[in-house]
Motif scaffolding. Structure first.
Motif, PDB file in Angstrom:
ATOM      1  N   PHE A 214      44.839  39.328  44.824  1.00 49.91           N
ATOM      2  CA  PHE A 214      44.220  39.097  43.522  1.00 49.91           C
ATOM      3  C   PHE A 214      43.205  40.190  43.186  1.00 49.91           C
ATOM      4  N   THR A 215      42.309  40.480  44.122  1.00 51.85           N
ATOM      5  CA  THR A 215      41.264  41.471  43.854  1.00 51.85           C
ATOM      6  C   THR A 215      41.842  42.874  43.705  1.00 51.85           C
ATOM      7  N   SER A 216      42.933  43.154  44.409  1.00 53.44           N
ATOM      8  CA  SER A 216      43.589  44.460  44.255  1.00 53.44           C
ATOM      9  C   SER A 216      44.180  44.601  42.859  1.00 53.44           C
ATOM     10  N   GLY A 217      44.834  43.543  42.375  1.00 49.73           N
ATOM     11  CA  GLY A 217      45.427  43.586  41.049  1.00 49.73           C
ATOM     12  C   GLY A 217      44.387  43.649  39.941  1.00 49.73           C
ATOM     13  N   THR A 221      37.402  46.249  43.526  1.00 47.87           N
ATOM     14  CA  THR A 221      37.489  46.917  44.819  1.00 47.87           C
ATOM     15  C   THR A 221      36.411  46.454  45.786  1.00 47.87           C
ATOM     16  N   ASP A 222      35.218  46.165  45.259  1.00 47.46           N
ATOM     17  CA  ASP A 222      34.159  45.706  46.144  1.00 47.46           C
ATOM     18  C   ASP A 222      34.518  44.344  46.753  1.00 47.46           C
ATOM     19  N   TYR A 223      35.089  43.473  45.942  1.00 48.95           N
ATOM     20  CA  TYR A 223      35.537  42.166  46.433  1.00 48.95           C
ATOM     21  C   TYR A 223      36.699  42.341  47.408  1.00 48.95           C
ATOM     22  N   ALA A 227      36.974  41.072  51.333  1.00 45.20           N
ATOM     23  CA  ALA A 227      38.065  40.269  51.877  1.00 45.20           C
ATOM     24  C   ALA A 227      38.718  40.961  53.071  1.00 45.20           C
ATOM     25  N   VAL A 228      38.908  42.279  52.975  1.00 43.63           N
ATOM     26  CA  VAL A 228      39.485  43.036  54.094  1.00 43.63           C
ATOM     27  C   VAL A 228      38.550  43.003  55.300  1.00 43.63           C
ATOM     28  N   PHE A 229      37.249  43.113  55.042  1.00 40.03           N
ATOM     29  CA  PHE A 229      36.277  43.053  56.135  1.00 40.03           C
ATOM     30  C   PHE A 229      36.336  41.702  56.843  1.00 40.03           C
ATOM     31  N   MET A 230      36.441  40.613  56.084  1.00 44.63           N
ATOM     32  CA  MET A 230      36.535  39.291  56.688  1.00 44.63           C
ATOM     33  C   MET A 230      37.834  39.153  57.490  1.00 44.63           C
TER      34      MET A 230
END
Length: 260
Positions: A214-217, A221-223, A227-230
């Motif tokens: 969702f955030t990629s679409g 990018t910060d979100y 998500a990737v960090f988590m």
């Protein structure tokens, strides 16, 4: 003991701090726009603002990964036990176990959604499929890697097939199974996230895989970074937990090291 833990924890923390410093420096030096590469501060800020959403997503992904990992460990160990008892069965079915490792999971995940629908169960299945092979291959290797003199000793004493399997072969395979489990622990998280790309959970709650998509679409990018960090933290927690359990069990059994 305290110095050992310090030597294990301190170097990665220093590297992580240097990474954050380099990341922040590159953002400021090259004036990178936030939609391309956000600063660590922006990632931390968006993570704190969406803490509850990220936490729920992480817990959902963790639950699916745990389910997939436990299922793969149980099924993989059972398959390895069967493979160790019959060369014909092993030669006949082992190529199909390799099939699970060679076929891209992104090609299988849509089929699972078609067959089983969207939701938690489908995500567990994807996680299970991608994390199964290391358990099978390492378990089979450990069950077959029994010293000939030990096997001869059991045979001389008229040990039954079940006694040889569970009192000789299986104890010998425990370190190998833990090696496979450590590999599968990380793969189970990857499988859960990939499963969430396709299966999701519903309108109200979402896992990390959905948040990443969702955030990629939406170019958030910060979100996305948060998500990737988590996801990375979750994978490290899984691997660390299995590693600690492996060390504890092997030390209790008097095994110094796992097989390389």
């Amino acid at each position: 003991m305290k110095s050992n833990y310090t030597s294990l924890i301190l170097p990665p923390l220093i590297v992580f701090a240097l990474f954050l410093f380099l990341w922040q420096g590159c953002v400021e030096l090259f004036s990178l726009p936030p939609y391309l590469v956000p600063s660590p501060y922006r990632v931390l800020k968006i993570a704190s603002e969406n803490y509850s959403t990220l936490l729920i997503a992480t817990l959902l992904t963790a639950a699916a990964a745990v389910g997939g990992f436990l299922l793969s460990f149980a099924v993989g160990t059972s398959v390895a036990l069967i493979f160790s008892q019959s060369k014909i069965v092993r030669q006949s079915f082992y190529p199909y176990a390799i099939f699970l490792q060679t076929v891209p999971i992104v090609a299988i995940a849509p089929l699972i959604v078609v067959w089983f629908g969207n939701g938690f169960f489908s995500v567990i299945l994807v996680s299970f499929i991608i994390s199964l092979f290391p358990i099978i291959t390492n378990g089979t290797m450990g069950l077959l890697a029994v010293k000939k003199e030990w096997l001869d000793l059991f045979l001389i004493n008229n040990a039954s097939a079940s006694q040889i399997l569970f009192k000789l072969r299986f104890p010998n395979a425990v370190p190998y199974l833990f090696t496979g489990a450590k590999i599968s622990s990380g793969l189970s998280v990857i499988g859960a996230i990939v499963g969430e790309f396709f299966a999701g959970y519903g309108a109200k709650y979402h896992g990390l895989g959905y948040l990443i998509t969702f955030t990629s679409g939406q170019m958030k990018t910060d979100y996305l970074f948060a998500a990737v960090f988590m996801s990375t933290v979750l994978g490290l927690v899984f691997f660390g937990g299995v590693s600690l359990l492996s060390s504890y069990v092997l030390q209790r059994r008097g095994v110094a090291n796992e097989p390389s």
